[in-house]
Write an enzyme that holds these catalytic residues in place. Sequence first.
Site, mmCIF file in Angstrom:
data_model
loop_
_atom_site.group_PDB
_atom_site.id
_atom_site.type_symbol
_atom_site.label_atom_id
_atom_site.label_comp_id
_atom_site.label_asym_id
_atom_site.label_seq_id
_atom_site.Cartn_x
_atom_site.Cartn_y
_atom_site.Cartn_z
ATOM 1 N N HIS A 21 0.869 -1.189 0.000
ATOM 2 C CA HIS A 21 0.000 0.000 0.000
ATOM 3 C C HIS A 21 0.895 1.225 0.000
ATOM 4 O O HIS A 21 1.678 1.397 0.944
ATOM 5 C CB HIS A 21 -0.892 0.002 1.239
ATOM 6 C CG HIS A 21 -1.721 -1.247 1.370
ATOM 7 N ND1 HIS A 21 -3.018 -1.315 0.934
ATOM 8 C CD2 HIS A 21 -1.414 -2.478 1.861
ATOM 9 C CE1 HIS A 21 -3.495 -2.538 1.167
ATOM 10 N NE2 HIS A 21 -2.533 -3.266 1.724
ATOM 11 N N HIS A 199 -8.087 -8.378 -0.561
ATOM 12 C CA HIS A 199 -7.632 -8.854 0.739
ATOM 13 C C HIS A 199 -8.715 -9.793 1.272
ATOM 14 O O HIS A 199 -9.904 -9.435 1.280
ATOM 15 C CB HIS A 199 -7.501 -7.700 1.734
ATOM 16 C CG HIS A 199 -6.280 -6.841 1.534
ATOM 17 N ND1 HIS A 199 -5.962 -6.256 0.352
ATOM 18 C CD2 HIS A 199 -5.305 -6.477 2.426
ATOM 19 C CE1 HIS A 199 -4.841 -5.562 0.502
ATOM 20 N NE2 HIS A 199 -4.428 -5.675 1.741
ATOM 21 N N GLU A 202 -7.319 -12.398 6.147
ATOM 22 C CA GLU A 202 -6.267 -11.829 7.010
ATOM 23 C C GLU A 202 -6.774 -11.954 8.449
ATOM 24 O O GLU A 202 -6.210 -12.683 9.246
ATOM 25 C CB GLU A 202 -6.013 -10.359 6.631
ATOM 26 C CG GLU A 202 -4.950 -9.662 7.469
ATOM 27 C CD GLU A 202 -4.787 -8.172 7.119
ATOM 28 O OE1 GLU A 202 -5.712 -7.591 6.501
ATOM 29 O OE2 GLU A 202 -3.749 -7.580 7.493
ATOM 30 N N ASP A 281 2.744 -2.746 4.508
ATOM 31 C CA ASP A 281 2.860 -1.340 4.936
ATOM 32 C C ASP A 281 4.198 -1.165 5.647
ATOM 33 O O ASP A 281 4.246 -1.014 6.877
ATOM 34 C CB ASP A 281 1.704 -0.990 5.882
ATOM 35 C CG ASP A 281 0.351 -1.221 5.236
ATOM 36 O OD1 ASP A 281 -0.056 -0.398 4.413
ATOM 37 O OD2 ASP A 281 -0.277 -2.251 5.550
HETATM 38 N N1 ADE Z 1 -4.749 -1.305 4.277
HETATM 39 C C1 ADE Z 1 -3.428 -1.164 4.429
HETATM 40 N N2 ADE Z 1 -2.890 -2.289 4.920
HETATM 41 C C2 ADE Z 1 -3.905 -3.173 5.063
HETATM 42 C C3 ADE Z 1 -3.993 -4.516 5.515
HETATM 43 N N3 ADE Z 1 -2.929 -5.212 5.935
HETATM 44 N N4 ADE Z 1 -5.207 -5.097 5.546
HETATM 45 C C4 ADE Z 1 -6.279 -4.425 5.158
HETATM 46 N N5 ADE Z 1 -6.249 -3.174 4.721
HETATM 47 C C5 ADE Z 1 -5.077 -2.544 4.672
HETATM 48 ZN ZN ZN Z 2 -2.531 -5.143 2.545
#
Ligand code: ADE
Ligand code: ZN
Length: 340
Positions: A21, A199, A202, A281
């Site tokens: 991101h 995504h 997670e 990130d």
């Molecule tokens: N936005 C930025 N990083 C993220 C992540 N790991 N999961 C979901 N949204 C995100």
């Molecule tokens: Zn992500």
Amino acid sequence: MSTISIEKFIEDIPKTELHLHIEGTFEPELMFKIAKRNHKQIKYATVDELKSAYSFNNLQEFLDIYYAGANVLIEEEDFYELTWAYLTKVHSQNVVHVEIFFDPQTHTDRGISFDTVIKGIYRALEDGKEKLGITYKLIMSFLRHLDEASAFNTLEQALPYKEWISGVGLDSSEVGNPPSKFERVFAKARDEGFITVAHAGEEGPAEYIWEAINLLKVTRIDHGNRCLDDPELVKQLADTQIPLTLCPLSNLELNVIHDLRDYPLIEMLDKNLLVTLNSDDPAYFGGYMNENYLEVAKALQLSKRQITDLVKNSFKASWLSDQEKENKMTQIETYFENNL
Ligand code: ADE
Ligand code: ZN
């Protein structure tokens, strides 16, 4: 033939990043610099104070800080500088191809125009290609905590920039915001020629991964850790070779896992899943690509062969052309043979 350490082997192998991101690359030093330029307040007095706030119990705690950080980005130049800083950083880590997310709604919702955001990012990506030799694909990600209408509106704003954007994704707060919420938006995006990713799994359940595959028709799953809860799903992912973009240091920082020694990477490889390593990130989770590879390699005692295969997986899972992928495979295999 030379013998080099695992560290050096990881540093020098040409890599690609598929789950990143751009807003998550905002280093505190640059954040303070841009905030000052734009006369914006940051909640913390110093870089060190800000960094000490980077302790997260879960995804939402991280997202709250991540969106607050993005608030100081106002001008096209800010988005350029953010993206350029990322590219120069990963260039120093021998990353040669990137497929990166940007979250337009994080900015349009606070009055920044879509054009400002994308023009800054795109100009840096083009400069990165020309000056650093880093090829790229850009992925526009919808914020899943917002509603369908907002996603449709964002898609509409992206259409004039179709040539610059290869795919669409889905991120932000996962639990309670299943892929099915965006089935119609993704159908329209596919009609317009965008590739899709999301995504899933997670923090959310395996069911969300099924939905991403069956309803959003994704070509990759971002994270996907929770697939291991569902043997049917693991079989489906293995049969179709839909890639998973794993993010080890992110998983550790957001408590998706508790110790890298328990990282299910080997289990996934043994189950024939097409897994890849990425940074998500990096400014918030303590590491870019090399650190992600190295920490996992140390925790799981990966061999140079396994690291090479993971790097090859990433190129396989990328949106490069078949010919470009072929070239990368040869290049990487040669690197392996020369650096045993
Ligand atoms: N936005 C930025 N990083 C993220 C992540 N790991 N999961 C979901 N949204 C995100
Ligand atoms: Zn992500």
